[in-house]
Design a protein around this motif. Structure first.
Motif, PDB file in Angstrom:
ATOM      1  N   PRO A   1       0.801  -1.222   0.000  1.00 23.79           N
ATOM      2  CA  PRO A   1       0.000   0.000   0.000  1.00 23.79           C
ATOM      3  C   PRO A   1       0.839   1.280   0.000  1.00 23.79           C
ATOM      4  O   PRO A   1       0.288   2.378  -0.097  1.00 23.79           O
ATOM      5  N   LEU A   2       2.162   1.123   0.120  1.00 29.33           N
ATOM      6  CA  LEU A   2       3.036   2.297   0.207  1.00 29.33           C
ATOM      7  C   LEU A   2       3.237   2.931  -1.165  1.00 29.33           C
ATOM      8  O   LEU A   2       2.903   2.350  -2.201  1.00 29.33           O
ATOM      9  N   GLN A   3       3.786   4.138  -1.156  1.00 30.76           N
ATOM     10  CA  GLN A   3       3.968   4.890  -2.392  1.00 30.76           C
ATOM     11  C   GLN A   3       5.436   5.229  -2.607  1.00 30.76           C
ATOM     12  O   GLN A   3       6.217   5.300  -1.659  1.00 30.76           O
ATOM     13  N   ASN A   4       5.776   5.440  -3.878  1.00 29.45           N
ATOM     14  CA  ASN A   4       7.113   5.928  -4.196  1.00 29.45           C
ATOM     15  C   ASN A   4       7.252   7.355  -3.648  1.00 29.45           C
ATOM     16  O   ASN A   4       6.295   8.131  -3.654  1.00 29.45           O
ATOM     17  N   SER A   5       8.449   7.682  -3.189  1.00 31.26           N
ATOM     18  CA  SER A   5       8.605   9.007  -2.579  1.00 31.26           C
ATOM     19  C   SER A   5      10.028   9.522  -2.699  1.00 31.26           C
ATOM     20  O   SER A   5      10.958   8.767  -3.015  1.00 31.26           O
ATOM     21  N   TYR A   6      10.174  10.805  -2.442  1.00 35.13           N
ATOM     22  CA  TYR A   6      11.474  11.463  -2.329  1.00 35.13           C
ATOM     23  C   TYR A   6      11.585  12.076  -0.935  1.00 35.13           C
ATOM     24  O   TYR A   6      10.668  12.768  -0.486  1.00 35.13           O
ATOM     25  N   ASP A   7      12.680  11.800  -0.250  1.00 36.78           N
ATOM     26  CA  ASP A   7      12.985  12.488   1.011  1.00 36.78           C
ATOM     27  C   ASP A   7      13.900  13.659   0.673  1.00 36.78           C
ATOM     28  O   ASP A   7      15.051  13.463   0.258  1.00 36.78           O
ATOM     29  N   ILE A   8      13.382  14.872   0.846  1.00 39.18           N
ATOM     30  CA  ILE A   8      14.118  16.078   0.474  1.00 39.18           C
ATOM     31  C   ILE A   8      14.592  16.798   1.737  1.00 39.18           C
ATOM     32  O   ILE A   8      13.783  17.120   2.615  1.00 39.18           O
ATOM     33  N   HIS A   9      15.889  17.040   1.816  1.00 40.47           N
ATOM     34  CA  HIS A   9      16.456  17.834   2.905  1.00 40.47           C
ATOM     35  C   HIS A   9      16.715  19.236   2.374  1.00 40.47           C
ATOM     36  O   HIS A   9      17.512  19.422   1.453  1.00 40.47           O
ATOM     37  N   LEU A  10      16.024  20.201   2.950  1.00 34.53           N
ATOM     38  CA  LEU A  10      16.116  21.582   2.480  1.00 34.53           C
ATOM     39  C   LEU A  10      17.369  22.256   3.021  1.00 34.53           C
ATOM     40  O   LEU A  10      17.894  21.890   4.072  1.00 34.53           O
ATOM     41  N   LYS A  11      17.835  23.268   2.295  1.00 39.63           N
ATOM     42  CA  LYS A  11      18.914  24.105   2.810  1.00 39.63           C
ATOM     43  C   LYS A  11      18.403  24.875   4.025  1.00 39.63           C
ATOM     44  O   LYS A  11      17.225  25.228   4.100  1.00 39.63           O
TER      45      LYS A  11
END
Length: 291
Positions: free
Chosen positions: A111-121
């Motif tokens: 049930p999970l989804q593809n994702s991006y973990d984004i670390h902001l400046k």
């Protein structure tokens, strides 16, 4: 008998010198640590901010080319410090490792989804900036949801302002304490020589001539204490950099050099001023007041 008295005087003199050097060393070391903390406080705060991740989830309809294109666009975005793509299969494996059992066996599907973990400046980890970034990313119709810890972002920014304020207060307080402690140690050292000072004055020596050896001696002791403080600060920097290399505490060498030179300068300045005024006080006293 005289020999024993001379030894006693010599031990007392060495003890007096030692207390002055120790006082200067401890106070300047603490001031140096505080100075290094101040110049690295923004770096530490930025490092903490950049650990906060914004997770972007994609609809199941988003194919590999769409997801790859999104990653390419992220490279051009000024707010992205770094980002990691997490496929639904990788996310499922991670959840299985956390909960200790394979939840796919009884669900039948992932049930999970593809994702991006984004670390902001760090500069973008602000309420308004994150809202604008979120609004910009949501224009992509393939993005189903964007999740980040809003309370943590608010808490971090509020606490950084409070900590910065208290650092300034503590810096001022410690500076005053530093001056008072060093001044007190030097005054005690000069006090033990008050009769010598008055005797020199009575035989016709000028005030400048009397002050000079005491000031020079105190400045040398101040330089010794400051030198020991600088060595201890360098050792502390090397230790922190060795054990926490990600902080990059040695990156800004100019500011570090400024702090170390300031420690030496403060050590010389405080000892010179304190000795000058302490000797002046005894020079202005009457002989009867020395007792």
């Amino acid at each position: 008998m005289a020999s024993n008295f001379d030894k006693f005087q010599k031990r007392r003199l060495i003890s007096s010198y030692f207390s002055v050097v120790l006082s200067v060393f401890l106070v300047l070391f603490l001031l140096g640590v505080l100075g290094l903390f101040v110049i690295n406080s923004k770096k530490l705060a930025d490092d903490f901010k950049e650990k906060i991740a914004m997770t972007v989830f994609f609809d199941n309809e988003a194919n590999d080319s769409i997801i790859k294109a999104f990653g390419t666009d992220l490279k051009k975005m000024p707010f992205a410090k770094k980002f990691v793509y997490v496929s639904k299969d990788e996310a499922a494996k991670l959840h299985t490792d956390i909960i200790g059992e394979d939840f796919l066996t009884f669900l039948g599907e992932n049930p999970l989804q593809n994702s991006y973990d984004i670390h902001l400046k760090a500069d973008y980890v602000e309420r308004d900036s994150i809202v604008k970034i979120e609004r910009t990313l949501r224009k992509n119709e393939m993005i189903s949801d964007i999740v980040y810890d809003k309370q943590l972002v608010n808490l971090v920014n509020d606490n950084i302002k409070k900590v910065s304020f208290w650092i300034l207060i503590i810096s001022g307080f410690l500076t005053v304490i530093a001056v008072l402690l060093i001044n007190s140690s030097l005054r005690l050292s000069i006090h033990s020589n008050r009769f010598i000072i008055k005797t020199m004055q009575m035989v016709g020596a000028t005030k400048a001539f009397i002050r000079k050896p005491f000031v020079m001696r105190s400045v040398k002791l101040g330089m010794l204490g400051a030198g020991l403080a600088i060595i201890a600060l360098i050792a502390l920097l090397i230790y922190v950099n060795t054990n926490f290399p990600s902080l990059g505490i040695l990156d800004d060498k100019i500011l570090i050099a400024f702090v170390l030179i300031s420690v030496l300068g403060i050590g010389i300045l405080i000892t010179w001023l304190s000795t000058h005024f302490a000797t002046q006080r005894f020079l202005n006293l009457r002989t009867d007041d020395l007792y």
